[in-house]
Design a protein around this motif. Structure first.
Motif, mmCIF file in Angstrom:
data_model
loop_
_atom_site.group_PDB
_atom_site.id
_atom_site.type_symbol
_atom_site.label_atom_id
_atom_site.label_comp_id
_atom_site.label_asym_id
_atom_site.label_seq_id
_atom_site.Cartn_x
_atom_site.Cartn_y
_atom_site.Cartn_z
ATOM 1 N N UNK A 162 11.897 14.151 -11.966
ATOM 2 C CA UNK A 162 10.745 13.762 -12.982
ATOM 3 C C UNK A 162 10.118 14.866 -13.481
ATOM 4 N N UNK A 163 9.530 15.841 -12.629
ATOM 5 C CA UNK A 163 8.789 16.903 -13.050
ATOM 6 C C UNK A 163 9.659 17.909 -13.806
ATOM 7 N N UNK A 164 11.108 18.173 -13.659
ATOM 8 C CA UNK A 164 11.992 18.804 -14.567
ATOM 9 C C UNK A 164 12.430 18.012 -15.857
ATOM 10 N N UNK A 165 11.818 16.849 -16.119
ATOM 11 C CA UNK A 165 12.303 15.978 -17.153
ATOM 12 C C UNK A 165 13.804 15.704 -17.068
ATOM 13 N N UNK A 166 14.226 15.385 -15.973
ATOM 14 C CA UNK A 166 15.805 15.140 -15.732
ATOM 15 C C UNK A 166 15.775 13.540 -15.090
ATOM 16 N N UNK A 167 16.462 12.723 -15.988
ATOM 17 C CA UNK A 167 16.415 11.436 -15.375
ATOM 18 C C UNK A 167 17.273 11.254 -14.162
#
Length: 128
Positions: free
Chosen positions: A84-89
């Motif tokens: 989530x922090x990296x914007x990855x589902x």
């Protein structure tokens, strides 16, 4: 004597086979076996390594994992947070009662994105 016991009462160490495959921009980490404290670190290492490759989507396929203890659930929550922090589902695939029951009891199904199949998790079929 159960299958989990060897001669002399020693417990058989759990084994977890973990593979990682990437198709397009989706990475799938597949685990087969039981997840407990003896093997959860290996799963965490594989998932973190997969995240470091910055896929568009990270899927952990646990459809062949009949049991997962709190250390395994902790790995899923930790990796989900990192993703989530990296914007990855981050998506979890399972229909195993041994995973769905504790996930539901702990209300982790409101945090983890659970899919019934690899196809729905990767978007290769409609999720309806």
């Amino acid at each position: 004597m159960t299958d989990d016991l060897r001669a002399g009462g020693a417990r058989r160490l759990p084994t977890l086979d973990i593979t990682t495959t990437t198709t397009g921009d989706t990475t799938v980490v597949t685990a087969v076996g039981e997840i407990d404290t003896a093997v959860s670190g290996a799963l965490r290492d594989q998932l973190v390594a997969a995240l470091q490759a910055r896929p568009d989507v990270l899927v952990v396929d646990l459809s062949e994992v009949p049991f997962c203890d709190s250390s395994g659930l902790s790995v899923l929550i930790d990796v989900r947070g990192r993703a989530t922090e990296d914007g990855i589902p981050f998506r979890v695939v399972t229909q195993q009662r041994g995973l769905l029951r504790p996930i539901g009891l702990l209300h982790l199904d409101s945090v983890l994105e659970i899919h019934p199949s690899l196809e729905t998790a990767t978007g290769t079929v409609s999720s309806s």
